[in-house]
Scaffold this active site. Sequence first.
Site, PDB file in Angstrom:
ATOM      1  N   GLY A  35       0.790  -1.232   0.000  1.00  0.00           N
ATOM      2  CA  GLY A  35       0.000   0.000   0.000  1.00  0.00           C
ATOM      3  C   GLY A  35       0.816   1.273   0.000  1.00  0.00           C
ATOM      4  N   HIS A  52       0.654   0.729 -13.150  1.00  0.00           N
ATOM      5  CA  HIS A  52       1.377  -0.464 -13.584  1.00  0.00           C
ATOM      6  C   HIS A  52       2.879  -0.153 -13.621  1.00  0.00           C
ATOM      7  CE1 HIS A  52       2.041  -4.289 -15.514  1.00  0.00           C
ATOM      8  NE2 HIS A  52       2.847  -3.683 -16.352  1.00  0.00           N
ATOM      9  N   ASN A  59      -5.581   2.531 -12.645  1.00  0.00           N
ATOM     10  CA  ASN A  59      -4.615   1.542 -12.150  1.00  0.00           C
ATOM     11  C   ASN A  59      -3.205   2.078 -12.369  1.00  0.00           C
ATOM     12  OD1 ASN A  59      -3.662  -1.067 -11.250  1.00  0.00           O
ATOM     13  ND2 ASN A  59      -3.176  -1.521 -13.387  1.00  0.00           N
ATOM     14  N   ARG A  63      -5.407  -8.236  -8.974  1.00  0.00           N
ATOM     15  CA  ARG A  63      -6.416  -9.058  -9.642  1.00  0.00           C
ATOM     16  C   ARG A  63      -6.894  -8.355 -10.904  1.00  0.00           C
ATOM     17  NH1 ARG A  63      -8.471 -13.026  -6.582  1.00  0.00           N
ATOM     18  NH2 ARG A  63      -7.617 -13.030  -4.482  1.00  0.00           N
TER      19      ARG A  63
HETATM   20  C1  GRF Z   1       3.297  -1.324  -7.512  1.00  0.00           C
HETATM   21  O1  GRF Z   1       4.528  -1.597  -8.109  1.00  0.00           O
HETATM   22  C2  GRF Z   1       2.220  -1.164  -8.569  1.00  0.00           C
HETATM   23  O2  GRF Z   1       2.690  -0.626  -9.751  1.00  0.00           O
HETATM   24  C3  GRF Z   1       1.769  -2.586  -8.773  1.00  0.00           C
HETATM   25  O3  GRF Z   1       1.826  -3.161  -7.514  1.00  0.00           O
HETATM   26  C4  GRF Z   1       2.771  -2.495  -6.691  1.00  0.00           C
HETATM   27  C5  GRF Z   1       2.045  -2.053  -5.472  1.00  0.00           C
HETATM   28  O4  GRF Z   1       2.882  -1.488  -4.518  1.00  0.00           O
HETATM   29  N1  GRF Z   1       0.493  -2.609  -9.419  1.00  0.00           N
HETATM   30  P1  GRF Z   1       2.254  -0.814  -3.231  1.00  0.00           P
HETATM   31  O5  GRF Z   1       1.322  -1.843  -2.601  1.00  0.00           O
HETATM   32  O6  GRF Z   1       1.527   0.426  -3.635  1.00  0.00           O
HETATM   33  O7  GRF Z   1       3.414  -0.536  -2.334  1.00  0.00           O
END
Ligand code: GRF
Length: 218
Positions: free
Chosen positions: A12, A109, A107, A91
């Site tokens: 998070g 990525h 989202n 997911r």
């Molecule tokens: C991040 O690298 C994001 O791009 C990917 O999952 C990771 C989540 O990290 N989708 P966090 O839980 O926000 O620290």
Amino acid sequence: MLTLGVLASGSGSNFQSIVNNIESGYLNARVAVLISDKPDAYAIERAKKHNIEHLVLNPKDFPDKDAYYSHIAKELKRRGVELVILAGFMRVVGKALIDEYRNRIMNIHPALLPSFPGLHGQKQAADYSVKISGCTVHFVDEGMDTGPIIIQAAVPAYHDDTEETLGKRILKQEHKIFPYAIKLYSEGKITLESRKVVISGDREDFAVANPPIDELKT
Ligand code: GRF
């Protein structure tokens, strides 16, 4: 003020960055609820610390994917959520939620889409030994990381990078561009023309859609 609902499965840190940017006044928004699919997600601790309501919704407790995402949509709507933030939600989101929040789900990525979609974008980029990687904020559609791209940030990638070293460099940028994309949205600066995201002002000022990268200066 924009009402957000955040979905997270893990640490998070992106959620934290959004909360920090709200608390600092950079973002005129509030997080109505954090929803996690994992009871042990550290994101939940972060929500508690900031007095943000949290729900743990385990897909196993629902008959099928449709029921799961309909329920999430209902919980979000009940709280007046206007924009759904997938902050490390691991997911592929179901159609029931996408239909309810069409073009209102963002989202992040950890790769420069459309390269390296799916899981472990950082590892895929490091293994491929690209010279530039980065991160992408995009709207969510039915595909796997295929929705309209809102903002991207690039970072250098080195021959000896690993998933961890490259991932760390990328994550720093994620923490900047996600709040930035939400800010643009909250200010009504994002419009969608078919699958093309138009950010007002990006023609006049390249940096509007391409935030400067500190990383290259170090
Ligand atoms: C991040 O690298 C994001 O791009 C990917 O999952 C990771 C989540 O990290 N989708 P966090 O839980 O926000 O620290």
